[in-house]
Design an enzyme around this catalytic site. Sequence first.
Site, PDB file in Angstrom:
ATOM      1  CB  ALA A 226      33.066  91.415  40.631  1.00 50.71           C
ATOM      2  CB  THR A 227      35.909  89.862  45.261  1.00 50.30           C
ATOM      3  OG1 THR A 227      34.901  90.764  45.746  1.00 50.30           O
ATOM      4  CG2 THR A 227      37.147  89.970  46.133  1.00 50.30           C
TER       5      THR A 227
ATOM      6  CG  ASN B 224      30.898 100.612  44.564  1.00 50.31           C
ATOM      7  OD1 ASN B 224      31.889 100.939  43.904  1.00 50.31           O
ATOM      8  ND2 ASN B 224      30.955 100.435  45.868  1.00 50.31           N
TER       9      ASN B 224
ATOM     10  CD  GLN C 145      27.233  98.633  41.427  1.00 47.05           C
ATOM     11  OE1 GLN C 145      26.058  98.750  41.077  1.00 47.05           O
ATOM     12  NE2 GLN C 145      27.564  98.014  42.550  1.00 47.05           N
TER      13      GLN C 145
ATOM     14  CB  SER D 194      29.470  90.506  40.181  1.00 53.64           C
ATOM     15  OG  SER D 194      28.970  89.740  41.249  1.00 53.64           O
ATOM     16  CB  ALA D 195      25.655  86.486  38.870  1.00 50.92           C
ATOM     17  CG  HIS D 196      25.862  89.521  44.134  1.00 51.91           C
ATOM     18  ND1 HIS D 196      25.615  90.465  45.099  1.00 51.91           N
ATOM     19  CD2 HIS D 196      27.195  89.494  43.980  1.00 51.91           C
ATOM     20  CE1 HIS D 196      26.769  90.967  45.521  1.00 51.91           C
ATOM     21  NE2 HIS D 196      27.745  90.393  44.856  1.00 51.91           N
TER      22      HIS D 196
ATOM     23  CB  CYS E 148      29.835  99.947  60.038  1.00 54.43           C
ATOM     24  SG  CYS E 148      28.962 100.694  61.393  1.00 54.43           S
TER      25      CYS E 148
HETATM   26  C1  PLP Z   1      29.907  94.349  44.343  1.00 55.92           C
HETATM   27  C2  PLP Z   1      31.107  94.888  43.656  1.00 55.92           C
HETATM   28  C3  PLP Z   1      32.280  94.139  43.554  1.00 55.92           C
HETATM   29  C4  PLP Z   1      32.427  92.789  44.202  1.00 55.92           C
HETATM   30  O1  PLP Z   1      31.686  91.809  43.534  1.00 55.92           O
HETATM   31  P1  PLP Z   1      31.413  90.399  44.245  1.00 55.92           P
HETATM   32  O2  PLP Z   1      30.827  89.571  43.145  1.00 55.92           O
HETATM   33  O3  PLP Z   1      30.452  90.671  45.340  1.00 55.92           O
HETATM   34  O4  PLP Z   1      32.701  89.859  44.720  1.00 55.92           O
HETATM   35  C5  PLP Z   1      33.332  94.686  42.868  1.00 55.92           C
HETATM   36  N1  PLP Z   1      33.258  95.903  42.306  1.00 55.92           N
HETATM   37  C6  PLP Z   1      32.142  96.649  42.377  1.00 55.92           C
HETATM   38  C7  PLP Z   1      32.123  97.987  41.724  1.00 55.92           C
HETATM   39  C8  PLP Z   1      31.036  96.175  43.058  1.00 55.92           C
HETATM   40  O5  PLP Z   1      29.951  96.937  43.131  1.00 55.92           O
END
Ligand code: PLP
Length: 431
Positions: free
Chosen positions: A100-101, A180, A208, A228-230, A355
């Site tokens: 998603a980045t 998030n 999310q 995003s998949a993860h 951090c």
């Molecule tokens: C985790 C996240 C991203 C980034 O997604 P990646 O696949 O880790 O690059 C972007 N936006 C939100 C709201 C997220 O929670």
Amino acid sequence: MSSEISSNGIANNGVIITETSKPLPAGVTLPLYMDNHATTPMDPRVLEAMLPYFSGKFGNAASRNHAFGWEAEKAVETAREQIAKLIGCTPKEIIFTSGATESNNLALKGIAEMYRERGNHIITQATEHKAILDTCKKLEKQGYRVTYLPVQADGLIDIEDLKRAIDDKTILVSIMYANNEIGVIQPIAEIGKLCHEKGILFHTDAVQAVGKIPVDVQKDNIDVLSLSAHKIYGPKGVGALYVRRRNPRVQISEQINGGGHERGMRSGTLNVPGIVGLGKACELSGEEMASESARLIELRDYMKAKFEKALDYVHVNGNMEHHLPGNLNMSFVYVEGESLLMGINDIAVSSGSACTSATLEPSYVLKALGLGDDVAHSSIRFGLGRFNTKAEVDYVSDKVIDVVLKLRELSPLYEMVKEGIDLTKIEWAAH
Ligand SMILES: *Cc1c(COP(=O)(O)O)cnc(C)c1O
């Protein structure tokens, strides 16, 4: 970090709290994961679907002249259909990315570049993910104007603010579906409708939300969407961008050149196993959404009630009516955030502190809600997910309650508040 960590792992600036070593409840193992907004463990069913594509079915989906390629392409097309079904678009409208980045970068930069002649103004909001905010900062350096809408104390944007921010140079609005950190769900359909009425493109970072709550790009009037998949029990390093093909047909200027994959919008050999995993993760999330969200809402509300019953001076961050099922962000006022986290260091959660290299910065999301630095630092994000159990929720809440009570016993601030002293009226001596 300033505090010393003792051998039993718990410290409060030198004051050691002795831990009672009770046996773990049945079904609880440590370390315990409750940080499912950061990432999720892969669902074993997703892994199973992916495995063949690492070895036997290793073809390049772009190889058009042999069976290896066709097999890979077929798997990719199945994944496209699974994703499309989950968000209500057509398979052709899905562009695969590395996560998603990248999807957010592609959406914002690709639209900014493509529609530059129409205008240079972009609207987003203060509590977006860094993948949006940092991309906007970059675009500002290149001559674009970006409006960062504030949020209200409950984390929702005010639609009137959005209306006022729109001008005749506005080309894009990007507002995240669900946050998030605080789990707040923005009024997406309403924002999309407004954008469509004004002829402005609407992008949403729906990382999310997708797979957790119903997302429908038609009903929600979304033109471009990142996922995003993860974050949905799939693998890391793969994501997608939905790009609307009609009413209106959205054009995106590619940011990676070479080969013309993905309708020219994103070149590069496709990550077939990852894409298969993303597709499977979407299929499972769609099938299990209703039961899973009901279960998570129950667990979350149970946890919240336990905190509110056992502790005073705790409060929830973010509007609870428009809220993700698995999110609970709570401030435990009058405890030092760092000590709180150290007291629960066998539990994986996120704190209201980011951090950075040298300093402990309070979360910009919590600050945007109007929280002071201290309260932000003493906040915890509990991210419940598919594999968390009631026994784990009990363990975590009991442990947090225990640590908060102990830290407050040592807290002069808490003592003063209990004695009725108004802390805002105290003049602190400067050191
Ligand atoms: C985790 C996240 C991203 C980034 O997604 P990646 O696949 O880790 O690059 C972007 N936006 C939100 C709201 C997220 O929670």
